[in-house]
Design an enzyme around this catalytic site. Structure first.
Site, PDB file in Angstrom:
ATOM      1  N   HIS A   1     -43.468  22.899  29.361  1.00 21.10           N
ATOM      2  CA  HIS A   1     -43.798  21.584  29.106  1.00 21.10           C
ATOM      3  C   HIS A   1     -44.881  21.612  28.296  1.00 21.10           C
ATOM      4  O   HIS A   1     -45.080  20.759  27.150  1.00 21.10           O
ATOM      5  CB  HIS A   1     -44.403  20.933  30.198  1.00 21.10           C
ATOM      6  CG  HIS A   1     -44.276  19.491  30.073  1.00 21.10           C
ATOM      7  ND1 HIS A   1     -43.347  18.685  29.658  1.00 21.10           N
ATOM      8  CD2 HIS A   1     -45.287  18.553  29.725  1.00 21.10           C
ATOM      9  CE1 HIS A   1     -43.560  17.454  29.566  1.00 21.10           C
ATOM     10  NE2 HIS A   1     -44.694  17.248  29.428  1.00 21.10           N
TER      11      HIS A   1
ATOM     12  N   TYR B   1     -46.846  20.135  24.047  1.00 22.53           N
ATOM     13  CA  TYR B   1     -48.009  19.657  23.379  1.00 22.53           C
ATOM     14  C   TYR B   1     -48.518  20.289  22.256  1.00 22.53           C
ATOM     15  O   TYR B   1     -49.343  19.861  21.539  1.00 22.53           O
ATOM     16  CB  TYR B   1     -49.104  19.505  24.487  1.00 22.53           C
ATOM     17  CG  TYR B   1     -48.849  18.637  25.711  1.00 22.53           C
ATOM     18  CD1 TYR B   1     -48.529  17.324  25.540  1.00 22.53           C
ATOM     19  CD2 TYR B   1     -48.482  19.026  26.832  1.00 22.53           C
ATOM     20  CE1 TYR B   1     -48.162  16.251  26.212  1.00 22.53           C
ATOM     21  CE2 TYR B   1     -48.147  18.071  27.726  1.00 22.53           C
ATOM     22  CZ  TYR B   1     -47.944  16.819  27.460  1.00 22.53           C
ATOM     23  OH  TYR B   1     -47.520  15.825  28.488  1.00 22.53           O
TER      24      TYR B   1
ATOM     25  N   ARG C   1     -25.084  17.100  30.061  1.00 21.29           N
ATOM     26  CA  ARG C   1     -25.572  17.933  28.752  1.00 21.29           C
ATOM     27  C   ARG C   1     -24.636  19.216  28.545  1.00 21.29           C
ATOM     28  O   ARG C   1     -24.061  19.709  29.109  1.00 21.29           O
ATOM     29  CB  ARG C   1     -27.117  18.360  29.084  1.00 21.29           C
ATOM     30  CG  ARG C   1     -27.961  17.263  28.792  1.00 21.29           C
ATOM     31  CD  ARG C   1     -29.510  17.717  29.118  1.00 21.29           C
ATOM     32  NE  ARG C   1     -30.020  18.400  27.741  1.00 21.29           N
ATOM     33  CZ  ARG C   1     -31.071  19.115  27.879  1.00 21.29           C
ATOM     34  NH1 ARG C   1     -31.763  18.978  28.747  1.00 21.29           N
ATOM     35  NH2 ARG C   1     -31.637  19.728  26.626  1.00 21.29           N
ATOM     36  N   ARG C   2     -24.992  19.771  27.144  1.00 22.75           N
ATOM     37  CA  ARG C   2     -24.860  20.908  26.889  1.00 22.75           C
ATOM     38  C   ARG C   2     -23.188  21.362  27.011  1.00 22.75           C
ATOM     39  O   ARG C   2     -22.786  22.276  27.252  1.00 22.75           O
ATOM     40  CB  ARG C   2     -25.493  22.092  27.685  1.00 22.75           C
ATOM     41  CG  ARG C   2     -27.031  21.747  27.432  1.00 22.75           C
ATOM     42  CD  ARG C   2     -27.615  22.862  28.329  1.00 22.75           C
ATOM     43  NE  ARG C   2     -29.166  22.603  28.265  1.00 22.75           N
ATOM     44  CZ  ARG C   2     -29.831  22.443  29.273  1.00 22.75           C
ATOM     45  NH1 ARG C   2     -29.117  21.847  30.458  1.00 22.75           N
ATOM     46  NH2 ARG C   2     -31.177  21.967  29.073  1.00 22.75           N
TER      47      ARG C   2
ATOM     48  N   HIS D   1     -34.566  11.881  25.206  1.00 24.37           N
ATOM     49  CA  HIS D   1     -35.940  11.563  25.334  1.00 24.37           C
ATOM     50  C   HIS D   1     -36.940  12.455  24.197  1.00 24.37           C
ATOM     51  O   HIS D   1     -37.789  12.149  23.730  1.00 24.37           O
ATOM     52  CB  HIS D   1     -36.529  11.862  26.809  1.00 24.37           C
ATOM     53  CG  HIS D   1     -37.982  12.318  27.010  1.00 24.37           C
ATOM     54  ND1 HIS D   1     -39.050  11.365  26.941  1.00 24.37           N
ATOM     55  CD2 HIS D   1     -38.753  13.600  27.358  1.00 24.37           C
ATOM     56  CE1 HIS D   1     -40.297  11.955  27.053  1.00 24.37           C
ATOM     57  NE2 HIS D   1     -40.069  13.145  27.286  1.00 24.37           N
ATOM     58  N   PHE D   2     -36.610  13.606  24.499  1.00 26.16           N
ATOM     59  CA  PHE D   2     -37.104  14.766  23.647  1.00 26.16           C
ATOM     60  C   PHE D   2     -36.949  14.522  22.124  1.00 26.16           C
ATOM     61  O   PHE D   2     -37.859  15.056  21.416  1.00 26.16           O
ATOM     62  CB  PHE D   2     -37.236  16.051  24.221  1.00 26.16           C
ATOM     63  CG  PHE D   2     -36.026  16.813  24.063  1.00 26.16           C
ATOM     64  CD1 PHE D   2     -35.463  17.603  22.952  1.00 26.16           C
ATOM     65  CD2 PHE D   2     -35.288  17.249  25.192  1.00 26.16           C
ATOM     66  CE1 PHE D   2     -34.241  18.244  22.756  1.00 26.16           C
ATOM     67  CE2 PHE D   2     -34.020  17.960  25.297  1.00 26.16           C
ATOM     68  CZ  PHE D   2     -33.453  18.323  23.925  1.00 26.16           C
ATOM     69  N   HIS D   3     -35.793  13.981  21.920  1.00 29.26           N
ATOM     70  CA  HIS D   3     -35.460  13.788  20.389  1.00 29.26           C
ATOM     71  C   HIS D   3     -36.260  12.744  19.819  1.00 29.26           C
ATOM     72  O   HIS D   3     -36.929  12.802  18.959  1.00 29.26           O
ATOM     73  CB  HIS D   3     -33.870  13.540  20.082  1.00 29.26           C
ATOM     74  CG  HIS D   3     -33.200  15.103  19.992  1.00 29.26           C
ATOM     75  ND1 HIS D   3     -32.720  15.609  20.944  1.00 29.26           N
ATOM     76  CD2 HIS D   3     -32.809  15.723  18.855  1.00 29.26           C
ATOM     77  CE1 HIS D   3     -32.007  16.678  20.368  1.00 29.26           C
ATOM     78  NE2 HIS D   3     -32.270  16.694  19.198  1.00 29.26           N
TER      79      HIS D   3
END
Lengths: 180, 543
Positions: B215, B219, B429-430, B366-368
Site C-alpha cells: 500500500h 503513496y 480479475r486477471r 480504482h487504481f487506474h
C-alpha cells in the site's frame, strides 16, 4: 483579499475538525456492520498440508462437494487446483446457512460466487472458510479470481442454488449437481 | 539550466519510454479481453503482457520519474548542487541494468508471475534480480536526497527546508520504510526458491511481507503529484500556498499512516489474525485524512489565486483561474478523478464491503483512476513544467499540451467507469478471455467495447505526450530562449519558520517504527508461531 495568519489557522482547524467527524462516521459505519451485522472478512487460521490433501481426511476426493452434515448444516468442500475446481459444480439449498471449506494443493487461488458476497483467497497451507446464505435460486458462476498460472482464465465452476424442497441429499448426506 | 539536466532527462526519458511501451500493451490486453478477436491472442502472450505492463508502469515509470524529479527539486528548491552526482549516475546505470534483466526475462516468457509475484509461482531468478537492482538504485537516490537536505540544513541553520524538498525527502523516507517488506520477501524467500536453494515457501508469510510494501508504494507514486499540487499549481495560477504548515502535516501524515495499512489488501486471506485486519483498517481510514487536508489547502490556495485575478463571489474565483496553464488544468482534472478514485477506495477499505469487490474489475478501475488518472496526469504536468528548464527551450505548443491532458482524463474515465460497473457486478480479475456466449457474461460486451475505446484514446494521448516532450529536443532556433529559474509557490504568510518537528523526520521515524511494530510484528511472527505447512515451488520457466 487579506486573510490573517490566525484566519488561516482557524479555517484549517474547522476543516480538520469536519474531516475528523467524517472519518469517525466512516469508521462507525464499518464497525457497526462488522459487529452488529457480522459483515467481517473470512479469517480462518486452520492449517492443512498441501502435499497430503488428496491422501485422506476431509479433502479426500470422495469427500468433496456438498454434504448435509450429520450434526446439521450444509458444508461444501472444494479443492482448487491448477486449473480446475474439484468438483466443478456444486448444488446448494436456497436460503439455508451453508459453509464453504476450500483448500489448494499447489498455488494461490481465489474464489468468488458472482453476484454474492462469497469471496476468499485460497492460500496453500490454510483452509479457507466462508459462511453464507444464498437468497435466490439459479445457477451462478464461481471463477478463480486470483492469478494461478497460464490456465487461470479457464478455471471456472458453477454453484447451483435450488429451492429447499428440491435439495435431496443421499443417505450419506451428499448432494451432487444433476447433469448437465 | 540545472547542472544535472542530463541526469534528470536520462531518468525521465527512461520512465516515459517504459510508459510508452506499457500503454500499448495495455490497449492490446483490453482488446484480447473484449468480444472482438485480437491478433496474437493467447494465454501466454496475455500474461507476459500483463507482467510487462504492470512492471513497467508500477516499477519503471514511477521509480525513474520520482528519482529524476527528486534530483530536479533538490537542485532547484535548495539552490545548491546535488551531492555525489557520480553516485547518482552509477545508481542510474544499475537501475537500467535491472530494467534490461526484467524486460528480457518477461518477454522470453520466463517470468509470467505478474508484477505482484504470487509465490509459490516462481519466475527466472534474473527477473527478481532485475527488480532488486531497480529498488537498490532508488535507495541510493533516497540517501542522496536526505544528504542534500541535511547539508542544506547545516548551511541554513534556523531556516525551514523549502516545502518541495521537505516533501521529496518525506517520500525518500517513506520509500525506505516501504521497501523493507518486499526486500525481505525477495531476499529471504523468493530468491532462494528461484535459485533452487529451497523447494518450498511459506505462502502466507510472503503475502504478509508483500502487503507491507503494497500500500505504501502507491503513496511513493502519489507524492510527486502532491508536491505539484502544493508548490507548483498555486504558483502557476498566480496565487500563494494557503498554508505551509498544513502541507507539511499532510506529507508527514502520509509517511505515518501510509505504512501500517497493507493488511487491508489481505482482508480476504484466511491467514492474517483478524484483530490485525481491524487495526490496519482503522489506520486506513486515517490515511484518507492527508488527502482531505490537501483538498482544502490546495483549493484555498487556488482561491487566493482566483481572487487576486479578480474573481468575485462564492465561486467566481474558479472561473477566474488561468485554466489555459497546463499545470492548473491538470490539477483540476486530477482532482476530478480523485473524487471517483477516492470513493472507490472507501469501498475497498471497508472491512465488510470489500468482499463484494475483492479481485474484481472494481479494484483495477480504482487504481487506474487514482494512479493512471490523478497521479500520472500530474507527471505529465510536471514534465511540461520542467522540460523548458531542462532543455533551455520554450514550449513549442501549449495548446497541444492542453489537448493531451484533456484526452488523458477523458480516456481514463471512459476506460475505468465501465470497469467499476462490471466489477460491482462481479467481473473477476486477471483473465485473458471471457466466454461471451455465457448468458451471465453476454451483457458485458458493450461495456468492454466502451473501455476498449477508452484505452485507444489513452494510447493516442500518450503518443501526443511523447511528441510534446520530444519536440523540446528538436533543434529549432525559434525555441531557444533564456529560461526563467524554477519558482515554487510562496506561502501566504512566509517568514514564519516551520516548527522543528516539521523540518525533519527524526520524530516521525520513531512514530513509524512504533506503528509498524504494532501493526506488523504479530502478523509476521504469526507465521513462525503457527508454522503453516509449506507449499511446493512452481517454476513458470519450466526448469
Amino acid at each position: 483579499m487579506a486573510i490573517s495568519e490566525t484566519g488561516v489557522v482557524q479555517s484549517e482547524r474547522r476543516w480538520a475538525l469536519a474531516m475528523a467527524v467524517v472519518s469517525v462516521i466512516f469508521l462507525t459505519a464499518i464497525l457497526y456492520a462488522a459487529i452488529a451485522q457480522h459483515l467481517s472478512p473470512p479469517s480462518n487460521v486452520e492449517l492443512i498440508d498441501p502435499a497430503t490433501i488428496h491422501v485422506s481426511g476431509e479433502f479426500a476426493e470422495d469427500n468433496l462437494g456438498t454434504r448435509l452434515e450429520p450434526e446439521g448444516g450444509v458444508v461444501i468442500r472444494l479443492v482448487t487446483t491448477q486449473f480446475s475446481f474439484v468438483p466443478s459444480c456444486v448444488v446448494v439449498p436456497q436460503d439455508a446457512p451453508v459453509t464453504f471449506r476450500v483448500v489448494s494443493p499447489d498455488v494461490i487461488h481465489g474464489i468468488m460466487v458472482v453476484g454474492t458476497n462469497v469471496n476468499t483467497m485460497i492460500v496453500p497451507g490454510y483452509i479457507s472458510r466462508v459462511r453464507t446464505r444464498f437468497a435466490e435460486a439459479g445457477e451462478k458462476l464461481m471463477p478463480c479470481h486470483e492469478f494461478c498460472g497460464l490456465g487461470h482464465s479457464q478455471m471456472i465452476a458453477k454453484v447451483r442454488v435450488v429451492p429447499v424442497n428440491e435439495f435431496k441429499p443421499d443417505a450419506d448426506g451428499r448432494a451432487h449437481c444433476a447433469e448437465p | 539550466m540545472p547542472s544535472l539536466s542530463r541526469l534528470i532527462l536520462a531518468h525521465l526519458w527512461t520512465a516515459f519510454a517504459a510508459f510508452g511501451g506499457a500503454i500499448i500493451l495495455g490497449l492490446w490486453q483490453m482488446w484480447v479481453r473484449s468480444p472482438f478477436a485480437a491478433p496474437l491472442s493467447s494465454s501466454e502472450n496475455y500474461f507476459i503482457s500483463v507482467t510487462a505492463h504492470g512492471s513497467a508502469m508500477g516499477y519503471v515509470l514511477t521509480t525513474f520519474f520520482i528519482m529524476g524529479f527528486g534530483y530536479f527539486v533538490a537542485e532547484t528548491a535548495l539552490k545548491r548542487p546535488v551531492p555525489f552526482p557520480q553516485l547518482a549516475w552509477a545508481a542510474f546505470y544499475a537501475g537500467i541494468a535491472g530494467v534490461v534483466l526484467v524486460v528480457a526475462t518477461v518477454i522470453s516468457g520466463q517470468a509470467t508471475v505478474l508484477f505482484t509475484f504470487y509465490p509459490p509461482l516462481t519466475a527466472s531468478p534474473w527477473f527478481y534480480v532485475g527488480l532488486v537492482l531497480v529498488v537498490a538504485s532508488s535507495w541510493v537516490w533516497c540517501v542522496l536526497m536526505l544528504v542534500a537536505m541535511g547539508q542544506w540544513k547545516r548551511e541554513n541553520p534556523g531556516k525551514s527546508v523549502p516545502l518541495a524538498m521537505f516533501a521529496t525527502a518525506a517520500n525518500a523516507v517513506l520509500w525506505l520504510w516501504t521497501t523493507i517488506g518486499v526486500a525481505a520477501e525477495i531476499v529471504f524467500v523468493v530468491l532462494p526458491a528461484a535459485f533452487g536453494v529451497t523447494d518450498t515457501v511459506d505462502v502466507g508469510l510472503t503475502r504478509t511481507l508483500f502487503s507491507w510494501t503494497l500500500h505504501a508504494i502507491v503513496y511513493f507514486w502519489l507524492l510527486p503529484a502532491y508536491i505539484a499540487f502544493y508548490t507548483m499549481a498555486p504558483q502557476k495560477a498566480g496565487g500563494r500556498l494557503y498554508s505551509d504548515t498544513m502541507a507539511r502535516i499532510s506529507f508527514v501524515s502520509f509517511l505515518i499512516y501510509g505504512l501500517p495499512v497493507g493488511l487491508h489488501h489481505l482482508f480476504m486471506d484466511p491467514h492474517p489474525p483478524s484483530g490485525f485486519k481491524t487495526v490496519q483498517m482503522v489506520f486506513t481510514v486515517l490515511v484518507a485524512v492527508p488527502t482531505l487536508l490537501t483538498v482544502f489547502t490546495v483549493c484555498a490556495s487556488m482561491e487566493t489565486a482566483g481572487r487576486l485575478r479578480g474573481g468575485q463571489g462564492l465561486l467566481g474565483w474558479v472561473g477566474a483561474l488561468p485554466w489555459k496553464e497546463p499545470m492548473v488544468l491538470a490539477t483540476g482534472l486530477s482532482f476530478s478523478m480523485l473524487w471517483f478514485g477516492g470513493f472507490g477506495g472507501l469501498i475497498n477499505m471497508s472491512y465488510g464491503m470489500n468482499a463484494m469487490i475483492h479481485n474484481t474489475s472494481w479494484v483495477t478501475a480504482h487504481f487506474h483512476m487514482i494512479f493512471g488518472g490523478s497521479v500520472v496526469i500530474m507527471y505529465f504536468a510536471i514534465a511540461y513544467e520542467i522540460w523548458p528548464k531542462l532543455t533551455g527551450r520554450k514550449t513549442p505548443s501549449v495548446a497541444l499540451q492542453r489537448v493531451q491532458l484533456w484526452s488523458w482524463a477523458i480516456g481514463m474515465m471512459i476506460l475505468s467507469l465501465p470497469w467499476h460497473v462490471l466489477g460491482l457486478f462481479g467481473q473477476w480479475r486477471r483473465v485473458a478471455q471471457f466466454d461471451y456466449s455465457d448468458p451471465n457474461i453476454a451483457w458485458w460486451s458493450p461495456w468492454m467495447a466502451a473501455s476498449l475505446l477508452g484505452g485507444a484514446i489513452l494510447v493516442v494521448s500518450a503518443a501526443l505526450f511523447i511528441c510534446n516532450i520530444a519536440r523540446f529536443h528538436i533543434d529549432d532556433k525559434k525555441l531557444q530562449a533564456e529560461t526563467e529559474p524554477m519558482r515554487y509557490a510562496v506561502s501566504l504568510h512566509p517568514g514564519t519558520a516551520a516548527p522543528a518537528a516539521l523540518n525533519g523526520f527524526s520524530l516521525w521515524n520513531v512514530l513509524v517504527l512504533v506503528l509498524m511494530t504494532a501493526a506488523y510484528a504479530v502478523p509476521i511472527a504469526h507465521s513462525f508461531v503457527v508454522k503453516p505447512p509449506q507449499a511446493q515451488v512452481h517454476r513458470v520457466n519450466g526448469q
